[in-house]
Design an enzyme around this catalytic site. Structure first.
Site, PDB file in Angstrom:
ATOM      1  N   SER A 134       5.273  -3.709   2.580  1.00 46.11           N
ATOM      2  CA  SER A 134       5.020  -3.235   1.300  1.00 46.11           C
ATOM      3  C   SER A 134       3.755  -3.549   0.882  1.00 46.11           C
ATOM      4  O   SER A 134       2.519  -3.241   1.485  1.00 46.11           O
ATOM      5  CB  SER A 134       5.974  -3.761   0.331  1.00 46.11           C
ATOM      6  OG  SER A 134       5.906  -3.414  -1.027  1.00 46.11           O
ATOM      7  N   TYR A 149       1.187   4.688  -6.507  1.00 49.81           N
ATOM      8  CA  TYR A 149       1.212   3.884  -5.252  1.00 49.81           C
ATOM      9  C   TYR A 149       2.187   2.584  -5.290  1.00 49.81           C
ATOM     10  O   TYR A 149       2.906   2.440  -4.497  1.00 49.81           O
ATOM     11  CB  TYR A 149      -0.442   3.457  -4.765  1.00 49.81           C
ATOM     12  CG  TYR A 149      -0.316   2.444  -3.819  1.00 49.81           C
ATOM     13  CD1 TYR A 149      -0.160   2.799  -2.249  1.00 49.81           C
ATOM     14  CD2 TYR A 149      -0.546   1.210  -3.909  1.00 49.81           C
ATOM     15  CE1 TYR A 149      -0.148   2.081  -1.221  1.00 49.81           C
ATOM     16  CE2 TYR A 149      -0.522   0.159  -2.962  1.00 49.81           C
ATOM     17  CZ  TYR A 149      -0.056   0.826  -1.418  1.00 49.81           C
ATOM     18  OH  TYR A 149      -0.106  -0.304  -0.428  1.00 49.81           O
ATOM     19  N   LYS A 153       5.875   1.280  -3.617  1.00 50.18           N
ATOM     20  CA  LYS A 153       5.943  -0.028  -3.002  1.00 50.18           C
ATOM     21  C   LYS A 153       7.219  -0.749  -3.683  1.00 50.18           C
ATOM     22  O   LYS A 153       7.855  -1.539  -3.201  1.00 50.18           O
ATOM     23  CB  LYS A 153       4.789  -0.714  -2.868  1.00 50.18           C
ATOM     24  CG  LYS A 153       3.522  -0.266  -2.155  1.00 50.18           C
ATOM     25  CD  LYS A 153       4.120   0.055  -0.653  1.00 50.18           C
ATOM     26  CE  LYS A 153       3.029   0.351   0.514  1.00 50.18           C
ATOM     27  NZ  LYS A 153       3.674   0.595   1.885  1.00 50.18           N
TER      28      LYS A 153
END
Length: 278
Positions: A134, A149, A153
């Site tokens: 991650s 983004y 994650k």
């Protein structure tokens, strides 16, 4: 230490390539994937214990073919590392639906494709380890321009927590790794994507983009050789961690976020807890 078979995605550069090199040096079997087989073969070379594979992580048939090829070559599958992914810099408003969905398609659904194909084999043998790479951005989202983004994650962190509970009865360990800034090619132009239609008003996002690409890139504090070695060491522990904050910056940001959450819960405790039925 017994020889294990590792399956690594996104292995033609960065952490993925470092995994290949370190694991082969340790005597493990390594199946590794890349979008282009030629890139992987050029970067990693050849080795009797190495199986380079071309794989489209967003295509489940392609993923299944790669997993089956690994089993055919080595006869087993022990550790899966979901490393493939890419960065996206853009304010939440200025990123198009297509741009946001594509980032989720690779960073989230790509890993899920691998997990769905690997789990039946790991369950059958009642052992194994799934390691999802991650980011500290999966725990701390306060980076201008990294909202989508970070959301990908955060999603990886979320399904990893659930998977860890689901997989435990089968003797399968699950770890989510949250690296900070490591000196890989992550911030290079071939690994980071920016919005097609930028909005001039978002100066903080443009500043963040400039700082990351021109100042942070090449000056990251994390050593990828040490980072990958640390992940491998954690995987060899009798009880591997569920959460692995990787890098001094990741640890510092993680601790700061945890302190902030604790303070916010305390400050609003009376209001928050006053919503139950009397």
């Amino acid at each position: 230490m017994s020889t294990k078979t590792w399956f690594i995605t996104g292995a033609s550069k960065g952490f993925g390539l470092e995994f290949v090199q370190q694991l082969l040096a340790k005597g493990h079997n390594v199946a590794a994937t890349s979008r282009k087989l030629s890139d992987l073969e050029k970067a990693a070379g050849s080795h009797e214990n190495f199986l380079p594979l071309e794989m489209d992580i967003t295509n489940e048939e392609s993923v299944a073919k790669a997993i089956n090829a690994t089993l055919a070559k080595f006869g087993s599958l022990d550790t899966v590392v979901n490393n493939a992914g890419y960065g996206l810099i853009g304010a939440v408003e200025e990123l198009s639906d297509a741009e946001a969905r594509k980032n989720f398609e690779v960073n989230v659904f790509g890993s899920l494709n691998v997990i769905r194909q690997a789990m039946p084999h790991l369950r059958a043998q009642k052992s194994g380890h799934i390691i999802n790479i991650s980011s500290i951005g999966g725990y701390v989202g306060a980076f201008p321009g990294f909202g989508i983004y970070c959301a990908t994650k955060f999603a990886v962190n979320g399904f990893t927590e659930a998977l860890a509970v689901e997989a435990k009865p089968f003797g399968i360990d699950v770890t989510v790794v949250m690296p900070g800034y490591f000196r890989t090619n992550f911030l290079e132009s071939d690994s980071i994507v920016v919005p097609q239609n930028q909005i001039d008003s978002y100066q903080s996002t443009r500043d963040s983009q400039r700082i990351h690409q021109q100042e942070i890139n090449g000056n990251q504090p994390g050593d990828p050789v040490k980072g990958v070695a640390a992940i491998i060491e954690a995987s060899e522990a009798q009880n591997p961690p569920l959460y692995l904050f990787l890098g001094s910056d990741s640890v510092a940001m993680g601790e700061a976020k945890s302190d902030t959450i604790k303070q916010e819960i305390g400050a609003w405790r009376e209001l928050s807890t006053g919503t139950d039925f009397n």
